[in-house]
Design an enzyme around this catalytic site. Structure first.
Site, PDB file in Angstrom:
ATOM      1  N   GLU A 191       0.821  -1.207   0.000  1.00  0.00           N
ATOM      2  CA  GLU A 191       0.000   0.000   0.000  1.00  0.00           C
ATOM      3  C   GLU A 191       0.857   1.259   0.000  1.00  0.00           C
ATOM      4  O   GLU A 191       0.488   2.279  -0.599  1.00  0.00           O
ATOM      5  CB  GLU A 191      -0.930  -0.002   1.222  1.00  0.00           C
ATOM      6  CG  GLU A 191      -1.983  -1.092   1.201  1.00  0.00           C
ATOM      7  CD  GLU A 191      -2.868  -1.022  -0.023  1.00  0.00           C
ATOM      8  OE1 GLU A 191      -3.374   0.086  -0.327  1.00  0.00           O
ATOM      9  OE2 GLU A 191      -3.046  -2.048  -0.696  1.00  0.00           O
ATOM     10  N   TRP A 236       1.739   1.734  -3.446  1.00  0.00           N
ATOM     11  CA  TRP A 236       0.592   2.285  -4.201  1.00  0.00           C
ATOM     12  C   TRP A 236       0.570   3.805  -4.067  1.00  0.00           C
ATOM     13  O   TRP A 236       0.268   4.512  -5.033  1.00  0.00           O
ATOM     14  CB  TRP A 236      -0.719   1.685  -3.711  1.00  0.00           C
ATOM     15  CG  TRP A 236      -1.926   2.339  -4.325  1.00  0.00           C
ATOM     16  CD1 TRP A 236      -2.684   3.318  -3.782  1.00  0.00           C
ATOM     17  CD2 TRP A 236      -2.469   2.105  -5.632  1.00  0.00           C
ATOM     18  NE1 TRP A 236      -3.677   3.713  -4.648  1.00  0.00           N
ATOM     19  CE2 TRP A 236      -3.576   2.981  -5.797  1.00  0.00           C
ATOM     20  CE3 TRP A 236      -2.143   1.236  -6.662  1.00  0.00           C
ATOM     21  CZ2 TRP A 236      -4.338   3.003  -6.956  1.00  0.00           C
ATOM     22  CZ3 TRP A 236      -2.913   1.255  -7.826  1.00  0.00           C
ATOM     23  CH2 TRP A 236      -3.999   2.129  -7.963  1.00  0.00           C
ATOM     24  N   TRP A 268     -22.206  10.806 -18.366  1.00  0.00           N
ATOM     25  CA  TRP A 268     -22.458  11.138 -16.961  1.00  0.00           C
ATOM     26  C   TRP A 268     -23.797  11.852 -16.822  1.00  0.00           C
ATOM     27  O   TRP A 268     -24.283  12.487 -17.762  1.00  0.00           O
ATOM     28  CB  TRP A 268     -21.354  12.031 -16.407  1.00  0.00           C
ATOM     29  CG  TRP A 268     -19.983  11.437 -16.424  1.00  0.00           C
ATOM     30  CD1 TRP A 268     -18.932  11.833 -17.193  1.00  0.00           C
ATOM     31  CD2 TRP A 268     -19.512  10.332 -15.641  1.00  0.00           C
ATOM     32  NE1 TRP A 268     -17.827  11.049 -16.937  1.00  0.00           N
ATOM     33  CE2 TRP A 268     -18.156  10.117 -15.983  1.00  0.00           C
ATOM     34  CE3 TRP A 268     -20.096   9.504 -14.680  1.00  0.00           C
ATOM     35  CZ2 TRP A 268     -17.382   9.122 -15.410  1.00  0.00           C
ATOM     36  CZ3 TRP A 268     -19.329   8.513 -14.110  1.00  0.00           C
ATOM     37  CH2 TRP A 268     -17.990   8.326 -14.466  1.00  0.00           C
ATOM     38  N   ASN A 291     -10.832   2.637   4.041  1.00  0.00           N
ATOM     39  CA  ASN A 291     -10.532   2.492   2.615  1.00  0.00           C
ATOM     40  C   ASN A 291     -11.518   1.578   1.899  1.00  0.00           C
ATOM     41  O   ASN A 291     -11.910   1.853   0.756  1.00  0.00           O
ATOM     42  CB  ASN A 291      -9.105   1.973   2.419  1.00  0.00           C
ATOM     43  CG  ASN A 291      -8.698   1.980   0.959  1.00  0.00           C
ATOM     44  OD1 ASN A 291      -8.666   3.032   0.332  1.00  0.00           O
ATOM     45  ND2 ASN A 291      -8.420   0.810   0.411  1.00  0.00           N
ATOM     46  N   TRP A 316     -16.982  11.435 -11.617  1.00  0.00           N
ATOM     47  CA  TRP A 316     -16.052  11.154 -10.519  1.00  0.00           C
ATOM     48  C   TRP A 316     -15.394  12.423  -9.986  1.00  0.00           C
ATOM     49  O   TRP A 316     -15.015  12.492  -8.811  1.00  0.00           O
ATOM     50  CB  TRP A 316     -14.981  10.156 -10.972  1.00  0.00           C
ATOM     51  CG  TRP A 316     -14.098  10.632 -12.099  1.00  0.00           C
ATOM     52  CD1 TRP A 316     -14.268  10.396 -13.423  1.00  0.00           C
ATOM     53  CD2 TRP A 316     -12.906  11.425 -11.993  1.00  0.00           C
ATOM     54  NE1 TRP A 316     -13.277  10.986 -14.161  1.00  0.00           N
ATOM     55  CE2 TRP A 316     -12.418  11.623 -13.313  1.00  0.00           C
ATOM     56  CE3 TRP A 316     -12.213  11.979 -10.932  1.00  0.00           C
ATOM     57  CZ2 TRP A 316     -11.273  12.360 -13.581  1.00  0.00           C
ATOM     58  CZ3 TRP A 316     -11.062  12.716 -11.186  1.00  0.00           C
ATOM     59  CH2 TRP A 316     -10.601  12.899 -12.499  1.00  0.00           C
ATOM     60  N   TRP A 323      -9.937   7.732  -7.268  1.00  0.00           N
ATOM     61  CA  TRP A 323     -11.234   7.992  -7.892  1.00  0.00           C
ATOM     62  C   TRP A 323     -11.243   7.514  -9.337  1.00  0.00           C
ATOM     63  O   TRP A 323     -12.231   6.917  -9.798  1.00  0.00           O
ATOM     64  CB  TRP A 323     -11.584   9.479  -7.805  1.00  0.00           C
ATOM     65  CG  TRP A 323     -12.320   9.803  -6.543  1.00  0.00           C
ATOM     66  CD1 TRP A 323     -11.803  10.319  -5.388  1.00  0.00           C
ATOM     67  CD2 TRP A 323     -13.704   9.601  -6.293  1.00  0.00           C
ATOM     68  NE1 TRP A 323     -12.780  10.449  -4.440  1.00  0.00           N
ATOM     69  CE2 TRP A 323     -13.964  10.022  -4.958  1.00  0.00           C
ATOM     70  CE3 TRP A 323     -14.761   9.117  -7.051  1.00  0.00           C
ATOM     71  CZ2 TRP A 323     -15.228   9.946  -4.388  1.00  0.00           C
ATOM     72  CZ3 TRP A 323     -16.032   9.050  -6.483  1.00  0.00           C
ATOM     73  CH2 TRP A 323     -16.252   9.462  -5.174  1.00  0.00           C
TER      74      TRP A 323
END
Length: 490
Positions: A285, A288, A316, A351, A369, A392
């Site tokens: 992580e 990441w 959208w 998370n 988003w 996102w």
């Protein structure tokens, strides 16, 4: 002597330990003038520098700056606070103190890099050296590249390349003392930065949930590695328990360096059997996080534009009413609403729940988003342009290494799987708290007598679902399929 004075420009490196740029400023016994410049207006308007801070981040910054000032005073120094254009403010401080050198920890967003360039140009014109150092990341973004020298777009090969790089340096100790200049420049007091909310003071939940500052960061790291890291691979998916590190705001503000985190975790792995899998998952992580900054560095508009250009054409649905229901935790889906209320109350969200609420906004409601990214930016204490935008876009399917478009989280099954006893939902959505576990995550499916026994009137005490999951799923899949077809024929 003027040549023996240096400025350290604090930004998102609000710590004394393992701060390479601060140590460079103090090298050779030089007097150090520590400066923090709030580079945007008190109202949060963008002024060409770094992205304007959200409300929760401003609260955290106020607390962190106050603690940093105290730590500097303990070393015989002080923190000079300014507001405005960084290049102008640093030039004024240099003139007042006779400093001929400025050190800083480099940033990686477009706004931070723009600010650095402006400072370098302004001070170079006055004969003042500006020295930039790494420290916010384990590896600087341009140093991790494919064999062709290109940036990575997929996490797994980035992860492997990151692990295969040169050994990561050890953290450096804090200076034992910092000499000050002969004359100190003018400084604002902390309250003059106007970072904390006052009318109304909505930060009570943040104060109850968090302890900003470098010392608290170290305690949090130690506690996580002592207690939770062994079960991290499973515990990180459980919003009802303390199974995650909760280090993200400390890392964002640089109260803790990633090198401190990395080597502390590696030490635990080396000394404690049974924690290998937990440490490995945790460090993955951390990488990441590195990948997110790698993407932002190479694609500076990651927070506003889809990484995959074809998503500019996605169908959208701009719906202010549905967006507001999502923001206030009133969608009728208890796990989604619990997450959004946790965010509003504490400035943070687990998370696993972040993925669920993000998927709900972009796939159930088809709201862009970017609207969710903006809301998280304003309400998260760990609001980080790289992590926020990359995550996102991952959920929306428009990003690098994105989740498949057909992955649409079912908030009911996610709740039943990861909050089976309902402790998380009951904490933040007390309206449904008296429902039995089997009906907690889908109250609209509960028999009338169960609802009556729980004292719950759907549509009055708690909203009915704003959208049907099955219908929303099919609608989203259809919209993604249309985009895919249009992209093939374009």
């Amino acid at each position: 002597m003027a040549d023996n004075v240096a400025i350290h420009w604090f930004r998102r490196d609000l710590r004394l330990t393992d701060n390479t740029a601060l140590l460079a400023a103090a090298d050779g016994g030089r007097a150090v003038v520590a400066v923090y410049v709030l580079e945007h207006g008190a109202e949060g308007a963008r002024t060409g520098g770094p992205r304007a801070l959200g409300g929760a981040a401003r609260w955290w910054l106020h607390r962190s700056l106050g603690l940093l000032a105290g730590e500097l005073e303990a070393l015989g120094s002080r923190l000079v606070l300014r507001r405005g254009n960084a290049a102008d403010q640093l030039a004024e401080v240099a003139k007042a103190t006779g400093a001929r050198c400025v050190t800083l920890t480099r940033g990686h967003s477009a706004g931070e890099r723009e600010s650095e360039r402006a400072v370098q140009a302004r001070l170079a014109a006055e004969g003042i050296e500006v020295r930039r150092f790494g420290g916010a990341l384990l590896r600087e973004p341009e140093t991790v590249a494919t064999r062709q020298g290109d940036p990575y777009k997929v996490f797994t090969p980035f992860y492997r390349a990151h692990l295969a790089g040169e050994p990561l340096r050890q953290p450096r100790a804090a200076p034992s003392r910092l000499a000050g200049p002969e004359r100190w420049p003018a400084s604002l007091c902390l309250d003059e930065l106007d970072l904390e909310p006052r009318r109304p003071d909505w930060a009570g939940g943040l104060r109850a949930a968090w302890s900003p500052g470098a010392r608290a960061a170290r305690r949090q790291l130690d506690e996580f590695l002592r207690a939770a890291v062994a079960s991290y691979p499973e515990g990180r998916d459980r919003p009802d328990i303390a199974g995650t590190s909760r280090l993200s705001p400390h890392l964002h503000w640089g109260e803790l360096s990633p090198f401190e985190v990395w080597h502390a975790a590696m030490a635990v792995q080396a000394s404690a059997k049974g924690r290998d899998a937990g440490v490995e998952a945790f460090l993955r992580e951390l990488i990441w996080r590195e990948f997110s900054h790698h993407l932002l560095f190479h694609w500076p508009d990651l927070a506003t534009s889809p990484f995959r250009p074809e998503f500019e054409r996605f169908a959208w649905r701009e719906d202010a009413e549905l967006l507001a229901a999502w923001q206030r935790g009133g969608t009728g889906y208890p796990l989604v609403d619990a997450g959004m209320r946790e965010l509003w109350r504490t400035g943070w969200m687990h998370n696993r729940v972040r993925m669920v609420v993000a998927s709900f906004l972009v796939k159930h409601l088809l709201v862009p988003w970017q609207k969710g990214e903006e809301w998280f930016w304003d309400t998260l204490v760990d609001a980080d342009e790289a992590n926020n935008a990359a995550s996102w876009q991952w959920v929306a399917g428009s990003g690098a290494d994105a989740a498949p478009y057909f992955r649409i989280f079912n908030p009911v099954s996610q709740g039943r799987k990861f909050d089976a006893a309902g402790n998380y939902v009951r904490r933040y959505v007390p309206e449904v708290g008296r429902l039995p576990d089997e009906h907690l995550h889908a109250p609209w499916l509960a028999p009338r007598e169960v609802l009556e026994h729980a004292g719950l009137r759907l549509g009055f005490d708690y909203p009915l679902p704003v959208v049907d999951h099955a219908m929303a799923r099919e609608r989203a899949l259809s919209a993604y399929a249309e985009l895919k077809a249009a992209s093939r024929s374009a």
